[in-house]
Design an enzyme around this catalytic site. Structure first.
Site, PDB file in Angstrom:
ATOM      1  N   TYR A 101      38.571  36.951  48.893  1.00 28.97           N
ATOM      2  CA  TYR A 101      38.799  36.190  47.659  1.00 28.97           C
ATOM      3  C   TYR A 101      37.478  36.119  46.910  1.00 28.97           C
ATOM      4  O   TYR A 101      36.437  35.810  47.499  1.00 28.97           O
ATOM      5  CB  TYR A 101      39.292  34.771  47.988  1.00 28.97           C
ATOM      6  CG  TYR A 101      39.433  33.918  46.754  1.00 28.97           C
ATOM      7  CD1 TYR A 101      40.596  33.956  45.998  1.00 28.97           C
ATOM      8  CD2 TYR A 101      38.382  33.113  46.305  1.00 28.97           C
ATOM      9  CE1 TYR A 101      40.724  33.206  44.840  1.00 28.97           C
ATOM     10  CE2 TYR A 101      38.499  32.365  45.151  1.00 28.97           C
ATOM     11  CZ  TYR A 101      39.670  32.409  44.419  1.00 28.97           C
ATOM     12  OH  TYR A 101      39.781  31.688  43.265  1.00 28.97           O
ATOM     13  N   GLU A 189      39.097  36.135  38.289  1.00 30.50           N
ATOM     14  CA  GLU A 189      39.412  36.058  39.716  1.00 30.50           C
ATOM     15  C   GLU A 189      39.914  37.390  40.257  1.00 30.50           C
ATOM     16  O   GLU A 189      40.722  38.058  39.625  1.00 30.50           O
ATOM     17  CB  GLU A 189      40.493  34.983  39.922  1.00 30.50           C
ATOM     18  CG  GLU A 189      40.885  34.780  41.372  1.00 30.50           C
ATOM     19  CD  GLU A 189      42.103  33.856  41.502  1.00 30.50           C
ATOM     20  OE1 GLU A 189      41.907  32.639  41.654  1.00 30.50           O
ATOM     21  OE2 GLU A 189      43.240  34.358  41.431  1.00 30.50           O
TER      22      GLU A 189
END
Ligand code: GDP
Ligand code: MN
Length: 378
Positions: A101, A189
């Site tokens: 992530y 992201e």
């Protein structure tokens, strides 16, 4: 404004972040053609402006163009969290070794951008954040200095990234920072950033949110707005220049001024209620804007009462009252409405609303109490 995965990844790639080969398709046939061009295993990905597509069945791997077409047909017929899938991204499938992530967002409390990374990337990141937040590494970025190389190295070390990938990772970190900064994003992201079995690092997914207040200097991004995929209330609100954010409560709020709107929401909560939205009609709103605001509030089926809190300055209370009357004529609201008008032309406004069957209030506290009671059917 949210960008689709395919849009975000195209932007990433301009900043040197590797992405899989692929293109977006609006029909299953088109998806098949793209799959033929790419060859090999293919991933078909729904393009909707919500997360959790994988878990909803909106991301599927196909072995060949024929299966790609089948899966595209299926995914193009889906609705994910209430949003219809109108496009799919057809990407070369990656053989995944591990999922990271990686994101940059605003940390309001720190008044700085923050870079976040976790070795536990992928579809369960929300659970990781809730149950084992220590697995998410955070590094603040000084907006004037920008991301420093040592910071990216610190992150790589903290997530136990094998040394052989550090060079790629540092380049991607720098690309993500540039993406975030130059596009006035509030979120950039990558989840997952993957390491593939053939030892490449690339962004398999992408998500960007652009600050609407900066849109005036990003005409190229403004063109990317996908109105079909936005909540209709937000599109309508933007058309009339209203600042509107839907929330989960049951008291609709119409207020002039962002500060007053937030105060109104706080006071509603203080008396045990929950606001259904934030809505700032802005300064000097005319009757048509007020009517639009009211239509937007009343289309939310959760709304059990409406609170109008108007502090007349450049906004004239009689104009607001006329807007309320116009909208009531049109939408015939069935929920109780509490109104507090003070300031410029408040007297005229109140007179106009005399026969409108509204609950009146003198103070904000009084108005909030009355709307909480009204929403509870008292
Ligand atoms: P999200 O669920 O909306 O975040 O969609 P993602 O694009 O992140 O995809 C969800 C999951 O599908 C990823 O975490 C991967 O595990 C898997 N996935 C996505 N693309 C590929 C791919 O090219 N190959 C493989 N094997 N899995 C993929
Ligand atoms: Mn994802």
């Amino acid at each position: 404004m949210k960008l689709h995965e395919y849009q975000s990844k195209l932007i990433f790639s301009k900043y040197g972040i590797p992405i899989p080969k692929g293109r977006v398709a609006a029909t299953a046939q088109e998806a098949r053609h793209i799959a033929e061009e790419l060859g090999g295993r293919i991933v078909i990905k729904s393009q909707v402006l919500v997360g959790g597509r994988g878990k909803a069945g909106g991301v599927k791997v196909a072995r060949d163009p024929q299966e790609a077409e089948q899966l595209a047909t299926q995914i193009l017929g889906m609705e994910i969290k209430g949003l219809p899938v109108r496009k799919v991204l057809v990407d070369e499938a990656a053989a995944i070794e591990s999922e990271i992530y990686f994101a940059i967002t605003n940390d309001r409390a720190a008044k700085k951008p923050v870079m976040m990374a976790s070795a536990a990337g992928g579809m369960d990141i929300e659970e990781v954040a809730a149950k084992t937040p220590e697995k998410i590494i955070k590094v603040h970025i000084d907006p004037l200095l920008g991301l420093r190389e040592y910071q990216a190295r610190d992150v790589a070390l903290a997530i136990d990234l094998p040394r052989e990938y550090w060079k790629d990772f540092i380049k991607i970190a720098s690309g993500l920072w540039q993406t975030y900064k130059e596009n006035d994003a509030t979120l950039a992201e990558i989840n997952p950033l993957v390491i593939t079995k053939d030892k490449r690092v690339m962004a398999l997914d992408g998500k960007m949110i652009i600050d609407d207040n900066a849109m005036f200097r990003h005409s190229d991004l403004a063109e990317m707005r996908d109105i079909d995929e936005e909540a209709p209330a937000e599109t309508e609100a933007r058309k009339y220049g209203l600042s509107f954010i839907k929330l989960d409560g049951n008291i609709g709020c119409m207020v002039n001024g962002a500060g007053l709107a937030m105060t109104s929401m706080d006071v509603i909560k203080l008396f045990g209620g929950e606001p259904a939205n934030f809505l700032d009609i802005g300064g000097g709103a005319g009757a048509d804007k007020v009517a639009a605001a009211m239509r937007i509030i009343l289309t939310d089926p959760n709304v059990k009462a409406v609170l109008f809190n108007i502090f007349g300055g450049i906004t004239r209370c009689d104009e607001v009252a006329r807007g309320i009357l116009t909208a009531m004529d049109e939408v015939k609201p069935k929920v109780p409405m509490v109104v507090r008008l003070v300031g410029t032309n408040a007297e005229e406004g109140r007179k106009l609303l005399e026969n409108a069957n509204m609950i009146t209030a003198e103070t904000l506290a009084d108005a909030a109490k009355k709307s909480v009671a009204a929403a509870q059917g008292k």
